[in-house]
Motif scaffolding. Structure first.
Motif, PDB file in Angstrom:
ATOM      1  N   MET A 108       0.828  -1.187   0.000  1.00 49.50           N
ATOM      2  CA  MET A 108       0.000   0.000   0.000  1.00 49.50           C
ATOM      3  C   MET A 108       0.873   1.253   0.000  1.00 49.50           C
ATOM      4  SD  MET A 108      -3.148  -0.439  -0.114  1.00 49.50           S
ATOM      5  CE  MET A 108      -4.679  -0.825   0.585  1.00 49.50           C
ATOM      6  N   ALA A 109       0.413   2.234  -0.721  1.00 53.47           N
ATOM      7  CA  ALA A 109       1.115   3.514  -0.780  1.00 53.47           C
ATOM      8  C   ALA A 109       0.128   4.620  -0.424  1.00 53.47           C
ATOM      9  CB  ALA A 109       1.671   3.747  -2.171  1.00 53.47           C
ATOM     10  N   THR A 110       0.607   5.619   0.308  1.00 51.29           N
ATOM     11  CA  THR A 110      -0.212   6.773   0.655  1.00 51.29           C
ATOM     12  C   THR A 110       0.543   8.021   0.244  1.00 51.29           C
ATOM     13  OG1 THR A 110      -1.176   5.598   2.522  1.00 51.29           O
ATOM     14  CG2 THR A 110      -1.397   7.989   2.516  1.00 51.29           C
ATOM     15  N   GLN A 111      -0.127   8.859  -0.543  1.00 54.74           N
ATOM     16  CA  GLN A 111       0.476  10.103  -1.001  1.00 54.74           C
ATOM     17  C   GLN A 111      -0.496  11.243  -0.717  1.00 54.74           C
ATOM     18  OE1 GLN A 111       1.036   7.959  -4.874  1.00 54.74           O
ATOM     19  NE2 GLN A 111       2.820   9.298  -4.992  1.00 54.74           N
ATOM     20  N   THR A 112       0.048  12.408  -0.375  1.00 55.37           N
ATOM     21  CA  THR A 112      -0.785  13.577  -0.110  1.00 55.37           C
ATOM     22  C   THR A 112      -0.430  14.675  -1.099  1.00 55.37           C
ATOM     23  OG1 THR A 112      -0.957  13.008   2.226  1.00 55.37           O
ATOM     24  CG2 THR A 112      -1.508  15.260   1.616  1.00 55.37           C
ATOM     25  N   TYR A 113      -1.465  15.270  -1.672  1.00 50.25           N
ATOM     26  CA  TYR A 113      -1.326  16.329  -2.667  1.00 50.25           C
ATOM     27  C   TYR A 113      -2.104  17.546  -2.180  1.00 50.25           C
ATOM     28  CZ  TYR A 113      -0.314  12.176  -5.444  1.00 50.25           C
ATOM     29  OH  TYR A 113       0.208  11.007  -5.912  1.00 50.25           O
ATOM     30  N   THR A 114      -1.839  18.698  -2.773  1.00 47.83           N
ATOM     31  CA  THR A 114      -2.603  19.903  -2.485  1.00 47.83           C
ATOM     32  C   THR A 114      -3.348  20.311  -3.749  1.00 47.83           C
ATOM     33  OG1 THR A 114      -0.974  20.622  -0.866  1.00 47.83           O
ATOM     34  CG2 THR A 114      -2.509  22.285  -1.672  1.00 47.83           C
ATOM     35  N   VAL A 115      -4.660  20.506  -3.598  1.00 47.18           N
ATOM     36  CA  VAL A 115      -5.509  20.884  -4.714  1.00 47.18           C
ATOM     37  C   VAL A 115      -6.082  22.265  -4.431  1.00 47.18           C
ATOM     38  CG1 VAL A 115      -7.607  20.307  -5.990  1.00 47.18           C
ATOM     39  CG2 VAL A 115      -6.061  18.493  -5.247  1.00 47.18           C
ATOM     40  N   THR A 116      -5.994  23.163  -5.409  1.00 42.88           N
ATOM     41  CA  THR A 116      -6.535  24.507  -5.242  1.00 42.88           C
ATOM     42  C   THR A 116      -7.836  24.655  -6.025  1.00 42.88           C
ATOM     43  OG1 THR A 116      -5.217  25.337  -7.088  1.00 42.88           O
ATOM     44  CG2 THR A 116      -4.274  25.579  -4.889  1.00 42.88           C
ATOM     45  N   GLY A 117      -8.672  25.571  -5.552  1.00 41.71           N
ATOM     46  CA  GLY A 117      -9.911  25.891  -6.238  1.00 41.71           C
ATOM     47  C   GLY A 117     -11.146  25.248  -5.640  1.00 41.71           C
ATOM     48  N   MET A 118     -10.990  24.343  -4.691  1.00 43.45           N
ATOM     49  CA  MET A 118     -12.153  23.699  -4.077  1.00 43.45           C
ATOM     50  C   MET A 118     -12.779  24.641  -3.044  1.00 43.45           C
ATOM     51  SD  MET A 118     -10.894  19.753  -3.489  1.00 43.45           S
ATOM     52  CE  MET A 118      -9.652  20.224  -2.273  1.00 43.45           C
ATOM     53  N   THR A 119     -14.104  24.782  -3.115  1.00 42.39           N
ATOM     54  CA  THR A 119     -14.788  25.695  -2.191  1.00 42.39           C
ATOM     55  C   THR A 119     -15.984  25.085  -1.470  1.00 42.39           C
ATOM     56  OG1 THR A 119     -16.187  26.512  -3.975  1.00 42.39           O
ATOM     57  CG2 THR A 119     -14.126  27.723  -3.554  1.00 42.39           C
ATOM     58  N   CYS A 120     -16.397  23.861  -1.867  1.00 39.83           N
ATOM     59  CA  CYS A 120     -17.606  23.287  -1.268  1.00 39.83           C
ATOM     60  C   CYS A 120     -17.557  21.760  -1.307  1.00 39.83           C
ATOM     61  CB  CYS A 120     -18.848  23.785  -2.003  1.00 39.83           C
ATOM     62  SG  CYS A 120     -18.913  23.243  -3.736  1.00 39.83           S
ATOM     63  N   SER A 121     -18.601  21.141  -0.763  1.00 47.82           N
ATOM     64  CA  SER A 121     -18.641  19.683  -0.723  1.00 47.82           C
ATOM     65  C   SER A 121     -18.771  19.079  -2.124  1.00 47.82           C
ATOM     66  CB  SER A 121     -19.778  19.206   0.172  1.00 47.82           C
ATOM     67  OG  SER A 121     -21.018  19.658  -0.315  1.00 47.82           O
ATOM     68  N   HIS A 122     -19.381  19.801  -3.045  1.00 54.25           N
ATOM     69  CA  HIS A 122     -19.457  19.308  -4.429  1.00 54.25           C
ATOM     70  C   HIS A 122     -18.052  19.218  -5.023  1.00 54.25           C
ATOM     71  CE1 HIS A 122     -19.845  19.672  -8.826  1.00 54.25           C
ATOM     72  NE2 HIS A 122     -20.838  18.817  -8.637  1.00 54.25           N
ATOM     73  N   CYS A 123     -17.218  20.199  -4.730  1.00 56.49           N
ATOM     74  CA  CYS A 123     -15.828  20.177  -5.199  1.00 56.49           C
ATOM     75  C   CYS A 123     -15.109  18.934  -4.667  1.00 56.49           C
ATOM     76  CB  CYS A 123     -15.081  21.419  -4.723  1.00 56.49           C
ATOM     77  SG  CYS A 123     -15.778  22.993  -5.236  1.00 56.49           S
ATOM     78  N   VAL A 124     -15.299  18.669  -3.392  1.00 60.75           N
ATOM     79  CA  VAL A 124     -14.675  17.506  -2.750  1.00 60.75           C
ATOM     80  C   VAL A 124     -15.142  16.227  -3.443  1.00 60.75           C
ATOM     81  CG1 VAL A 124     -14.588  16.149  -0.619  1.00 60.75           C
ATOM     82  CG2 VAL A 124     -14.355  18.643  -0.528  1.00 60.75           C
ATOM     83  N   SER A 125     -16.430  16.134  -3.711  1.00 60.75           N
ATOM     84  CA  SER A 125     -16.985  14.950  -4.375  1.00 60.75           C
ATOM     85  C   SER A 125     -16.407  14.766  -5.775  1.00 60.75           C
ATOM     86  CB  SER A 125     -18.507  15.046  -4.466  1.00 60.75           C
ATOM     87  OG  SER A 125     -19.071  15.036  -3.191  1.00 60.75           O
ATOM     88  N   SER A 126     -16.280  15.853  -6.513  1.00 59.92           N
ATOM     89  CA  SER A 126     -15.758  15.784  -7.877  1.00 59.92           C
ATOM     90  C   SER A 126     -14.312  15.293  -7.891  1.00 59.92           C
ATOM     91  CB  SER A 126     -15.837  17.147  -8.555  1.00 59.92           C
ATOM     92  OG  SER A 126     -17.174  17.542  -8.708  1.00 59.92           O
ATOM     93  N   VAL A 127     -13.495  15.875  -7.034  1.00 59.54           N
ATOM     94  CA  VAL A 127     -12.085  15.488  -6.961  1.00 59.54           C
ATOM     95  C   VAL A 127     -11.956  14.033  -6.498  1.00 59.54           C
ATOM     96  CG1 VAL A 127      -9.901  15.906  -5.744  1.00 59.54           C
ATOM     97  CG2 VAL A 127     -11.213  17.826  -6.670  1.00 59.54           C
ATOM     98  N   SER A 128     -12.726  13.665  -5.485  1.00 60.11           N
ATOM     99  CA  SER A 128     -12.683  12.292  -4.969  1.00 60.11           C
ATOM    100  C   SER A 128     -13.080  11.287  -6.035  1.00 60.11           C
ATOM    101  CB  SER A 128     -13.613  12.145  -3.763  1.00 60.11           C
ATOM    102  OG  SER A 128     -13.179  12.948  -2.698  1.00 60.11           O
ATOM    103  N   ALA A 129     -14.117  11.607  -6.792  1.00 61.87           N
ATOM    104  CA  ALA A 129     -14.607  10.693  -7.833  1.00 61.87           C
ATOM    105  C   ALA A 129     -13.574  10.501  -8.937  1.00 61.87           C
ATOM    106  CB  ALA A 129     -15.916  11.206  -8.410  1.00 61.87           C
ATOM    107  N   GLU A 130     -12.976  11.587  -9.399  1.00 58.51           N
ATOM    108  CA  GLU A 130     -11.995  11.484 -10.489  1.00 58.51           C
ATOM    109  C   GLU A 130     -10.755  10.715 -10.059  1.00 58.51           C
ATOM    110  OE1 GLU A 130     -12.181  12.121 -13.701  1.00 58.51           O
ATOM    111  OE2 GLU A 130     -14.179  12.999 -13.554  1.00 58.51           O
ATOM    112  N   ILE A 131     -10.232  11.034  -8.895  1.00 59.13           N
ATOM    113  CA  ILE A 131      -9.033  10.326  -8.416  1.00 59.13           C
ATOM    114  C   ILE A 131      -9.378   8.881  -8.094  1.00 59.13           C
ATOM    115  CG2 ILE A 131      -7.290  10.193  -6.590  1.00 59.13           C
ATOM    116  CD1 ILE A 131      -7.369  13.267  -6.472  1.00 59.13           C
ATOM    117  N   GLY A 132     -10.552   8.660  -7.543  1.00 58.14           N
ATOM    118  CA  GLY A 132     -10.978   7.316  -7.180  1.00 58.14           C
ATOM    119  C   GLY A 132     -11.084   6.368  -8.352  1.00 58.14           C
ATOM    120  N   GLN A 133     -11.221   6.894  -9.568  1.00 59.09           N
ATOM    121  CA  GLN A 133     -11.316   6.065 -10.766  1.00 59.09           C
ATOM    122  C   GLN A 133      -9.953   5.620 -11.297  1.00 59.09           C
ATOM    123  OE1 GLN A 133     -13.747   7.844 -13.826  1.00 59.09           O
ATOM    124  NE2 GLN A 133     -15.269   8.514 -12.332  1.00 59.09           N
ATOM    125  N   LEU A 134      -8.879   6.192 -10.761  1.00 61.65           N
ATOM    126  CA  LEU A 134      -7.541   5.809 -11.241  1.00 61.65           C
ATOM    127  C   LEU A 134      -7.245   4.363 -10.847  1.00 61.65           C
ATOM    128  CD1 LEU A 134      -5.506   9.021 -10.339  1.00 61.65           C
ATOM    129  CD2 LEU A 134      -6.407   8.357 -12.577  1.00 61.65           C
TER     130      LEU A 134
END
Length: 68
Positions: free
Chosen positions: A1-27
């Motif tokens: 298992m690997a754990t990496q932390t990144y910084t994402v700019t431009g997120m302002t709400c829970s919808h933003c969090v969901s969008s980012v989570s969904a896209e990364i989660g598909q990798l």
């Protein structure tokens, strides 16, 4: 298992969090995504380390920017 932390700019709400989570989660190999809206920190757990360019492309697809 690997754990990496990144910084994402431009997120302002829970919808933003969901969008980012969904896209990364598909990798391939991603087993978990945790997003802290306040700090912009995105922690990704995967079977193997991910290429940062691949993660950046997923974040871009969601409409946000991965900062280096």
């Amino acid at each position: 298992m690997a754990t990496q932390t990144y910084t994402v700019t431009g997120m302002t709400c829970s919808h933003c969090v969901s969008s980012v989570s969904a896209e990364i989660g598909q990798l391939p190999g991603v087993t978990g995504v945790q997003v802290d809206l306040a700090s912009g920190a995105v922690t990704v757990t995967s079977n193997d380390p991910l290429d940062e360019t691949t993660v950046a492309a997923a974040v871009d697809e969601a409409g946000y920017e991965l900062t280096r």
